[in-house]
Design an enzyme around this catalytic site. Structure first.
Site, PDB file in Angstrom:
ATOM      1  N   ASN A  83      77.708 -16.472  61.225  1.00  0.00           N
ATOM      2  CA  ASN A  83      77.498 -17.757  60.873  1.00  0.00           C
ATOM      3  C   ASN A  83      77.787 -18.203  60.086  1.00  0.00           C
ATOM      4  O   ASN A  83      79.531 -17.990  60.122  1.00  0.00           O
ATOM      5  CB  ASN A  83      76.099 -16.666  60.335  1.00  0.00           C
ATOM      6  CG  ASN A  83      74.327 -16.428  60.251  1.00  0.00           C
ATOM      7  OD1 ASN A  83      74.543 -18.311  59.667  1.00  0.00           O
ATOM      8  ND2 ASN A  83      73.455 -16.012  60.502  1.00  0.00           N
ATOM      9  N   HIS A 113      98.895  -7.268  50.285  1.00  0.00           N
ATOM     10  CA  HIS A 113     100.040  -7.700  48.836  1.00  0.00           C
ATOM     11  C   HIS A 113     100.833  -6.434  48.839  1.00  0.00           C
ATOM     12  O   HIS A 113     100.156  -5.463  48.903  1.00  0.00           O
ATOM     13  CB  HIS A 113      99.479  -8.594  48.429  1.00  0.00           C
ATOM     14  CG  HIS A 113      98.490  -9.500  48.522  1.00  0.00           C
ATOM     15  ND1 HIS A 113      99.613 -10.482  49.059  1.00  0.00           N
ATOM     16  CD2 HIS A 113      96.876 -10.111  49.278  1.00  0.00           C
ATOM     17  CE1 HIS A 113      99.064 -11.746  49.028  1.00  0.00           C
ATOM     18  NE2 HIS A 113      97.963 -11.280  48.870  1.00  0.00           N
ATOM     19  N   GLY A 140      75.616  -8.732  57.670  1.00  0.00           N
ATOM     20  CA  GLY A 140      75.892  -9.742  56.107  1.00  0.00           C
ATOM     21  C   GLY A 140      76.711  -9.480  55.231  1.00  0.00           C
ATOM     22  O   GLY A 140      76.434  -7.936  55.125  1.00  0.00           O
ATOM     23  N   ARG A 164      88.463   1.822  57.794  1.00  0.00           N
ATOM     24  CA  ARG A 164      89.087   2.376  59.056  1.00  0.00           C
ATOM     25  C   ARG A 164      88.633   1.854  60.241  1.00  0.00           C
ATOM     26  O   ARG A 164      87.529   1.326  59.774  1.00  0.00           O
ATOM     27  CB  ARG A 164      89.406   3.780  58.256  1.00  0.00           C
ATOM     28  CG  ARG A 164      89.668   4.291  57.274  1.00  0.00           C
ATOM     29  CD  ARG A 164      89.898   5.568  56.939  1.00  0.00           C
ATOM     30  NE  ARG A 164      90.844   6.040  56.777  1.00  0.00           N
ATOM     31  CZ  ARG A 164      90.255   7.229  55.612  1.00  0.00           C
ATOM     32  NH1 ARG A 164      89.694   7.597  55.680  1.00  0.00           N
ATOM     33  NH2 ARG A 164      91.384   7.524  54.635  1.00  0.00           N
ATOM     34  N   LYS A 178      81.248   4.079  57.405  1.00  0.00           N
ATOM     35  CA  LYS A 178      81.594   5.655  57.468  1.00  0.00           C
ATOM     36  C   LYS A 178      80.645   5.384  58.938  1.00  0.00           C
ATOM     37  O   LYS A 178      79.327   4.651  58.693  1.00  0.00           O
ATOM     38  CB  LYS A 178      81.060   6.883  57.160  1.00  0.00           C
ATOM     39  CG  LYS A 178      82.891   6.658  55.988  1.00  0.00           C
ATOM     40  CD  LYS A 178      82.136   7.807  54.819  1.00  0.00           C
ATOM     41  CE  LYS A 178      83.526   7.817  53.628  1.00  0.00           C
ATOM     42  NZ  LYS A 178      83.135   9.500  52.785  1.00  0.00           N
ATOM     43  N   ARG A 181      75.649   7.113  62.928  1.00  0.00           N
ATOM     44  CA  ARG A 181      75.397   7.900  63.789  1.00  0.00           C
ATOM     45  C   ARG A 181      75.955   6.592  65.193  1.00  0.00           C
ATOM     46  O   ARG A 181      76.839   5.757  65.325  1.00  0.00           O
ATOM     47  CB  ARG A 181      74.129   7.463  64.615  1.00  0.00           C
ATOM     48  CG  ARG A 181      73.086   5.705  64.314  1.00  0.00           C
ATOM     49  CD  ARG A 181      71.818   5.838  64.336  1.00  0.00           C
ATOM     50  NE  ARG A 181      71.132   5.749  65.953  1.00  0.00           N
ATOM     51  CZ  ARG A 181      70.081   4.969  66.246  1.00  0.00           C
ATOM     52  NH1 ARG A 181      69.410   4.272  65.259  1.00  0.00           N
ATOM     53  NH2 ARG A 181      70.005   4.895  67.465  1.00  0.00           N
TER      54      ARG A 181
END
Length: 187
Positions: A83, A113, A140, A164, A178, A181
């Site tokens: 999008n 950097h 989004g 991560r 994180k 579920r």
């Protein structure tokens, strides 16, 4: 080893090397041309997308507001929808799998950097690859950081900052992102 080869390999490189600057200018010229096309100019848009990126599968749709550093390091699978206002800093490999949906205002950064101010002042950069596996939905306003893999079948909630890697079949949200579920086959 050239600065381009160093960059692609993930080694420290000089960001303002003339060859790299020229590649970025060329890519920006192409993305500017893409962003100026009418929504009805689908064939021209498709041709430019194939010229900008290193690999583009079938049934790929990208909305305008596209910003890309290099382009040739990005490989896009089949059945991908991206999008508005997609930002790609692809100093090294950025892989998008098949059946991926990317919502508006998503930013992908392979670029790193230095933390050390003297190195930053010397315009030294480095990069780590990013992979978005098959059947992923990126919400989004997400930011995807260097070195991350988002596992197959995962959903990343809007506004997340992915620092991560995310395991396959996960719903992950937040800053830092994180897993909230894990999806099973019935979901």
């Amino acid at each position: 080893m050239t600065e381009l080869e160093k960059m692609i390999a993930g080694h420290p490189y000089h960001i303002n090397d003339p060859e790299l600057v020229e590649i970025r200018f060329d890519t920006r010229d192409k993305t500017d041309a893409f962003n100026q096309l009418s929504a009805r100019q689908a064939e021209q848009k498709s041709a430019l997308i194939k010229d900008i990126f290193g690999q583009v599968g079938d049934n790929v749709h990208i909305e305008q507001g596209l910003r890309v550093d290099y382009g040739f390091n990005t490989k896009i699978g089949n059945n991908v929808f991206i999008n508005y206002n997609f930002v790609v800093l692809d100093c090294t490999d950025f892989i998008i799998g098949n059946n991926v949906f990317i919502a508006p205002n998503v930013q992908v950064y392979t670029a790193i950097h230095p933390l050390e101010p003297r190195q930053r002042a010397q315009h030294i950069g480095q990069a780590k690859p990013i992979t978005i596996e098959d059947d992923v939905w990126i919400g989004g306003g997400c930011i995807i950081m260097p070195g991350v893999t988002i596992g197959r079948g995962s959903t990343i909630g809007a506004g997340s900052v992915v620092t991560r890697s995310i395991a396959p079949n996960s719903v992950a949200v937040g800053n830092p992102c994180k897993v909230s579920r894990t999806l099973d086959h019935q979901d």
